[in-house]
Design a protein around this motif. Structure first.
Motif, PDB file in Angstrom:
ATOM      1  N   ASP A   1      32.253  24.495 -17.323  1.00  0.00           N
ATOM      2  CA  ASP A   1      32.010  23.388 -16.343  1.00  0.00           C
ATOM      3  C   ASP A   1      30.797  23.339 -15.669  1.00  0.00           C
ATOM      4  O   ASP A   1      30.426  22.566 -14.780  1.00  0.00           O
ATOM      5  N   GLY A   2      29.812  24.451 -16.066  1.00  0.00           N
ATOM      6  CA  GLY A   2      28.571  24.560 -15.554  1.00  0.00           C
ATOM      7  C   GLY A   2      28.452  25.666 -14.489  1.00  0.00           C
ATOM      8  O   GLY A   2      29.433  25.891 -13.927  1.00  0.00           O
ATOM      9  N   PRO A   3      27.242  25.759 -13.809  1.00  0.00           N
ATOM     10  CA  PRO A   3      26.917  26.766 -13.064  1.00  0.00           C
ATOM     11  C   PRO A   3      27.734  26.275 -11.778  1.00  0.00           C
ATOM     12  O   PRO A   3      28.007  25.546 -11.035  1.00  0.00           O
ATOM     13  N   GLY A   4      28.388  27.497 -11.233  1.00  0.00           N
ATOM     14  CA  GLY A   4      28.913  27.595  -9.879  1.00  0.00           C
ATOM     15  C   GLY A   4      30.419  27.026  -9.996  1.00  0.00           C
ATOM     16  O   GLY A   4      31.285  26.792  -8.964  1.00  0.00           O
ATOM     17  N   LYS A   5      31.047  26.718 -11.324  1.00  0.00           N
ATOM     18  CA  LYS A   5      32.327  26.003 -11.629  1.00  0.00           C
ATOM     19  C   LYS A   5      33.263  26.862 -12.511  1.00  0.00           C
ATOM     20  O   LYS A   5      32.919  26.825 -13.724  1.00  0.00           O
ATOM     21  N   GLY A   6      34.191  27.814 -12.044  1.00  0.00           N
ATOM     22  CA  GLY A   6      34.661  28.873 -12.931  1.00  0.00           C
ATOM     23  C   GLY A   6      35.876  27.971 -13.605  1.00  0.00           C
ATOM     24  O   GLY A   6      36.444  26.972 -13.057  1.00  0.00           O
ATOM     25  N   LEU A   7      36.296  28.685 -14.706  1.00  0.00           N
ATOM     26  CA  LEU A   7      37.714  28.360 -15.321  1.00  0.00           C
ATOM     27  C   LEU A   7      38.417  29.594 -15.558  1.00  0.00           C
ATOM     28  O   LEU A   7      38.030  30.681 -15.956  1.00  0.00           O
ATOM     29  N   ASP A   8      39.835  29.324 -15.540  1.00  0.00           N
ATOM     30  CA  ASP A   8      40.733  30.585 -15.769  1.00  0.00           C
ATOM     31  C   ASP A   8      41.927  30.093 -16.522  1.00  0.00           C
ATOM     32  O   ASP A   8      42.577  29.112 -16.086  1.00  0.00           O
ATOM     33  N   ALA A   9      41.980  30.856 -17.583  1.00  0.00           N
ATOM     34  CA  ALA A   9      43.106  30.649 -18.466  1.00  0.00           C
ATOM     35  C   ALA A   9      44.329  31.038 -18.075  1.00  0.00           C
ATOM     36  O   ALA A   9      44.471  32.330 -17.975  1.00  0.00           O
ATOM     37  N   LEU A  10      45.494  30.398 -17.649  1.00  0.00           N
ATOM     38  CA  LEU A  10      46.797  30.754 -17.210  1.00  0.00           C
ATOM     39  C   LEU A  10      47.803  31.327 -18.109  1.00  0.00           C
ATOM     40  O   LEU A  10      48.182  32.531 -18.336  1.00  0.00           O
ATOM     41  N   GLU A  11      48.122  30.448 -18.922  1.00  0.00           N
ATOM     42  CA  GLU A  11      49.013  30.558 -20.083  1.00  0.00           C
ATOM     43  C   GLU A  11      49.030  29.329 -21.037  1.00  0.00           C
ATOM     44  O   GLU A  11      48.820  28.125 -20.680  1.00  0.00           O
ATOM     45  N   PHE A  12      49.187  29.678 -22.428  1.00  0.00           N
ATOM     46  CA  PHE A  12      49.576  28.526 -23.626  1.00  0.00           C
ATOM     47  C   PHE A  12      50.750  28.149 -22.972  1.00  0.00           C
ATOM     48  O   PHE A  12      51.840  28.851 -22.359  1.00  0.00           O
ATOM     49  N   SER A  13      51.134  27.035 -23.491  1.00  0.00           N
ATOM     50  CA  SER A  13      52.457  26.341 -23.587  1.00  0.00           C
ATOM     51  C   SER A  13      53.639  27.309 -24.331  1.00  0.00           C
ATOM     52  O   SER A  13      53.194  28.036 -25.203  1.00  0.00           O
ATOM     53  N   PRO A  14      54.801  27.551 -23.754  1.00  0.00           N
ATOM     54  CA  PRO A  14      55.682  28.268 -24.311  1.00  0.00           C
ATOM     55  C   PRO A  14      56.445  27.727 -25.511  1.00  0.00           C
ATOM     56  O   PRO A  14      57.375  28.524 -26.310  1.00  0.00           O
TER      57      PRO A  14
ATOM     58  N   SER B   1      49.533  23.614 -28.545  1.00  0.00           N
ATOM     59  CA  SER B   1      48.201  24.292 -28.602  1.00  0.00           C
ATOM     60  C   SER B   1      47.714  24.032 -27.154  1.00  0.00           C
ATOM     61  O   SER B   1      46.586  24.154 -26.596  1.00  0.00           O
ATOM     62  N   ARG B   2      48.743  23.441 -26.011  1.00  0.00           N
ATOM     63  CA  ARG B   2      48.145  23.300 -24.733  1.00  0.00           C
ATOM     64  C   ARG B   2      47.859  24.335 -23.769  1.00  0.00           C
ATOM     65  O   ARG B   2      48.647  25.017 -23.941  1.00  0.00           O
ATOM     66  N   LEU B   3      46.764  24.698 -23.224  1.00  0.00           N
ATOM     67  CA  LEU B   3      46.471  25.699 -22.560  1.00  0.00           C
ATOM     68  C   LEU B   3      46.277  25.162 -21.120  1.00  0.00           C
ATOM     69  O   LEU B   3      45.599  24.332 -20.659  1.00  0.00           O
ATOM     70  N   LEU B   4      47.117  26.087 -20.026  1.00  0.00           N
ATOM     71  CA  LEU B   4      47.022  25.762 -18.913  1.00  0.00           C
ATOM     72  C   LEU B   4      45.908  26.461 -18.062  1.00  0.00           C
ATOM     73  O   LEU B   4      45.804  27.534 -18.445  1.00  0.00           O
TER      74      LEU B   4
ATOM     75  N   ARG C   1      36.335  19.810  -8.210  1.00  0.00           N
ATOM     76  CA  ARG C   1      36.467  18.953  -6.713  1.00  0.00           C
ATOM     77  C   ARG C   1      36.221  19.897  -5.946  1.00  0.00           C
ATOM     78  O   ARG C   1      36.517  19.704  -4.462  1.00  0.00           O
ATOM     79  N   GLY C   2      35.654  21.380  -5.978  1.00  0.00           N
ATOM     80  CA  GLY C   2      35.647  22.103  -4.902  1.00  0.00           C
ATOM     81  C   GLY C   2      36.746  22.990  -4.442  1.00  0.00           C
ATOM     82  O   GLY C   2      36.740  23.439  -3.370  1.00  0.00           O
ATOM     83  N   ARG C   3      37.785  22.855  -5.116  1.00  0.00           N
ATOM     84  CA  ARG C   3      38.893  23.884  -5.113  1.00  0.00           C
ATOM     85  C   ARG C   3      39.787  24.048  -6.460  1.00  0.00           C
ATOM     86  O   ARG C   3      39.366  23.356  -7.479  1.00  0.00           O
ATOM     87  N   GLU C   4      40.639  24.722  -6.230  1.00  0.00           N
ATOM     88  CA  GLU C   4      41.197  25.378  -7.448  1.00  0.00           C
ATOM     89  C   GLU C   4      42.349  24.465  -7.738  1.00  0.00           C
ATOM     90  O   GLU C   4      43.344  24.157  -6.967  1.00  0.00           O
ATOM     91  N   GLU C   5      42.379  23.691  -8.905  1.00  0.00           N
ATOM     92  CA  GLU C   5      43.273  22.643  -9.445  1.00  0.00           C
ATOM     93  C   GLU C   5      43.573  22.918 -10.912  1.00  0.00           C
ATOM     94  O   GLU C   5      42.913  23.712 -11.459  1.00  0.00           O
ATOM     95  N   LEU C   6      44.706  22.202 -11.420  1.00  0.00           N
ATOM     96  CA  LEU C   6      45.323  22.274 -12.792  1.00  0.00           C
ATOM     97  C   LEU C   6      44.837  21.367 -13.837  1.00  0.00           C
ATOM     98  O   LEU C   6      44.463  20.114 -13.257  1.00  0.00           O
ATOM     99  N   LEU C   7      44.441  21.680 -14.935  1.00  0.00           N
ATOM    100  CA  LEU C   7      44.617  20.938 -16.113  1.00  0.00           C
ATOM    101  C   LEU C   7      45.029  21.452 -17.319  1.00  0.00           C
ATOM    102  O   LEU C   7      45.285  22.712 -17.430  1.00  0.00           O
ATOM    103  N   LEU C   8      45.673  20.687 -18.069  1.00  0.00           N
ATOM    104  CA  LEU C   8      45.979  20.912 -19.384  1.00  0.00           C
ATOM    105  C   LEU C   8      45.056  20.653 -20.710  1.00  0.00           C
ATOM    106  O   LEU C   8      44.444  19.466 -20.796  1.00  0.00           O
ATOM    107  N   TRP C   9      44.636  21.833 -21.073  1.00  0.00           N
ATOM    108  CA  TRP C   9      43.757  21.537 -22.417  1.00  0.00           C
ATOM    109  C   TRP C   9      44.241  21.654 -23.686  1.00  0.00           C
ATOM    110  O   TRP C   9      44.952  22.746 -23.860  1.00  0.00           O
TER     111      TRP C   9
END
Length: 609
Positions: free
Chosen positions: A209-222, A227-230, A236-244
């Protein structure tokens, strides 16, 4: 080597036998972590517990309700997991708490041989592990960088290697995809993600996501083949969720109408998420349905959730405590009823005092402080210990603390300061210390100290600053840069001489420091000196107790000795407690000894004993 004054460790803190037993029991009371279970054999579970007097790994067969202590090592064991089929247990074996070692594997029920978890790998600091039915992904870091192996046909093969910090993120249910967290862009505090094929290591998808914006892989779908990864993001300046969906390389952001920050885990059918919501140092649980987008609050007691997960039968298990009530593992049933799940036999810890909130104006914004008063104490002013948490990217929360409770029993008010750098208050607050670590946090500590004195809570001549790890670093820095504020300091496993610490510490922390400061000590010598307690050691006036682990890879002993030697040269008042372990101790008796030394030291200095 200079002979330094050794800390006094009294036999007891209180003359009243009941009071003495009460505080000790808060440390010795049997506790457990949230059990992890085998995906395909959910009766086979694993947890860590202090039941033996040392934090060790235990196997729990739920079908027979039998418990087995898996590890038994002088300095304890903290990292472990159970294989998906429930047949084996994996745990990390280091040496006397130095965090450098290998993964070991053994049968779940014992009775068999222990061996290297994945032959063909080398020792290092753990950098993630995922154990599947056919493949294992294992990461370690050393001074040369990060290496990740996968097992293919029983052999370990390198699937990733880089000089920058990296680690295993998640393995897909069908074991065809592996998510890797990496910092090839040079910033380990804001990692990127790469998903590779387990079969050949080829890249499937990338996300940064570019400088200063980290990503954390939580879990793949059970769900196998999904192939969805949580993922956690902070766009937006706080930790939120996405499905990739990494196969299609598409994503869906999950925007929840909740303040604060969130994390989550999957429900077993892959159709919903169990959301852990954190706001103002307290937690709540929600179910979020992915199809309809419905968010439903789950009824749990007020306090803090340590971790949570959903069993195959829909039961939610979670670890919980509050400032008043000691920790327990609970189960929330599908019908909404809630019960204690796992509580080992033995005397329960006595409850303690509640925490109240204060929001104090500081240069960088409102600082959230959590305040506890001794039972029966008047309005004040009171002797007060300002507890500075480690991390720095962590936070003090409304959770039970035997350590806080003994300070209260000893007559101190306790103030926790969630200074800039703390998590749970958004990305800008967390990252505000970049480029000026230590000194930035102490501006917030000073503001809270002023508030506590101004409101009549804290006695200005009986204020103690205390912390461990990053909190120990801040304690030393506070004593040197704010000498007029503090009657005493208690610094556990601190950074004391930042340049020497950087030279000796584990490589993942060097990478972290480069990201935090903006470069290495060679790149930014003036900044490292400005932010190092060693620079201000001659200004320290208050008596100091310093605690240090001989095998600490995070805050190594040499840089602490440099600081102590300078205190000795100038005849300063200080005491030293050294112990044969690493960055803290997993031995309950050792924790009690250190607590005895700390509280007794502070009481002597502020004339409470």
């Amino acid at each position: 080597m200079t002979d330094h004054p050794v800390a006094k460790v009294p036999e007891r803190l209180f003359d009243d036998p009941a009071a003495e037993a009460r505080w000790r029991t808060r440390f010795t009371a049997p506790r457990t972590s949230l059990p992890d279970w085998a995906r395909d054999a959910p009766d086979h579970s694993l947890y860590i517990s202090n039941t033996s007097g040392v934090w060790e790994i235990y196997a729990w067969d739920r079908a027979t309700d039998s418990h087995r202590q898996v590890t038994d090592r002088p300095n304890g064991t903290y990292h472990g997991l159970v294989s998906p089929d429930g047949k084996t247990i994996w745990w990390f074996a280091d040496t006397d708490g130095d965090e450098f070692g290998r993964w070991v594997v053994e049968p779940f029920h014992g009775g068999g041989e222990r061996g290297d978890g994945l032959s063909g790998t080398h020792a290092g600091y753990p950098a993630g592990i995922e154990v599947g039915l056919r493949h294992v992904a294992l990461g370690v870091s050393t001074d040369d960088g990060s290496t990740i192996w996968v097992s293919r046909d029983g052999r370990a093969e390198v699937i990733y290697q880089h000089e920058q910090d990296a680690g295993v993120g998640a393995l897909s249910r069908d074991e065809t995809l592996l998510a890797i967290s990496h910092s090839e862009h040079g910033d380990s505090r804001h990692p990127a993600l790469r998903v590779v094929r387990v079969a050949d290591g080829g890249t499937v998808a990338e996300k940064w996501d570019g400088p200063g914006k980290g990503l954390d892989a939580l879990e793949f779908s059970p769900v196998s083949g999904d192939s969805r990864l949580l993922v956690l993001h902070e766009r937006r300046g706080r930790e939120e969720l996405l499905l990739w969906d990494v196969a299609a390389d598409t994503e869906t952001e999950i925007q929840l109408d909740l303040p604060g920050e969130v994390s989550a885990t999957w429900y077993p059918d892959g159709e919903a998420l169990l959301v852990v919501h954190t706001h103002w140092a307290r937690s709540a649980l929600y179910r979020y349905d992915l199809d309809g987008g419905e968010l439903v609050a789950l009824e749990i007691p007020p306090g803090t959730v340590g971790s949570a997960s959903v069993r195959p039968d829909g039961v939610i298990e979670y670890s919980w405590s509050s400032a008043e009530q000691p920790p327990v593992v609970r189960a929330l049933l599908p019908d909404g009823s809630d019960r204690v799940l796992l509580e080992p036999a033995g005397e329960r810890a006595a409850p303690s005092q509640p925490l109240t909130d204060a929001f104090v104006v500081s240069r960088g914004g409102d600082v959230h402080a959590l305040v506890a008063r001794p039972e029966g104490a008047g309005e004040g002013p009171l002797p007060t210990v300002f507890c500075l948490h480690g991390g720095p990217h962590a936070a003090d929360e409304d959770r039970f603390s035997a350590y806080r409770a003994v300070w209260l029993d000893a007559g101190f008010a306790v103030v926790h300061v969630n200074y800039r750098g703390s998590t749970g208050y958004g990305s800008a607050w967390r990252d505000a210390i970049e480029g000026r670590p230590g000194l930035t946090e102490l501006e917030d500590v000073a503001a809270v100290h002023d508030w506590a004195v101004r409101t009549g809570l804290a006695d200005p001549v009986r204020c103690v600053v205390a912390g461990a790890s990053w909190g120990g670093y801040l304690t030393l820095l506070a004593l040197g840069t704010q000498p007029e504020r503090w009657a005493a300091g208690v610094a556990g496993v601190p950074v004391a001489d930042y340049v020497a610490a950087y030279a000796d510490e584990m490589e993942p922390l060097r990478a972290y420091d480069r990201a935090l400061f903006g470069g290495s000590p060679d790149d930014l010598p003036d900044l490292y000196r400005e932010c190092s307690p060693m620079t201000y050691v001659d200004a320290v006036q208050a008596p100091l107790l310093l605690l240090a682990g001989e095998n600490d890879p995070r805050c190594p002993i040499r840089q602490i000795e440099n600081y102590l030697d300078r205190l000795a040269e100038r005849g300063a008042g200080y005491e030293v407690y050294r112990y044969d372990a690493g960055h803290g101790s997993l031995v309950v008796a050792e924790t009690i000894r250190q607590t005895l030394a700390e509280v007794d030291f502070a009481r002597r200095v502020v004339t409470l004993s």
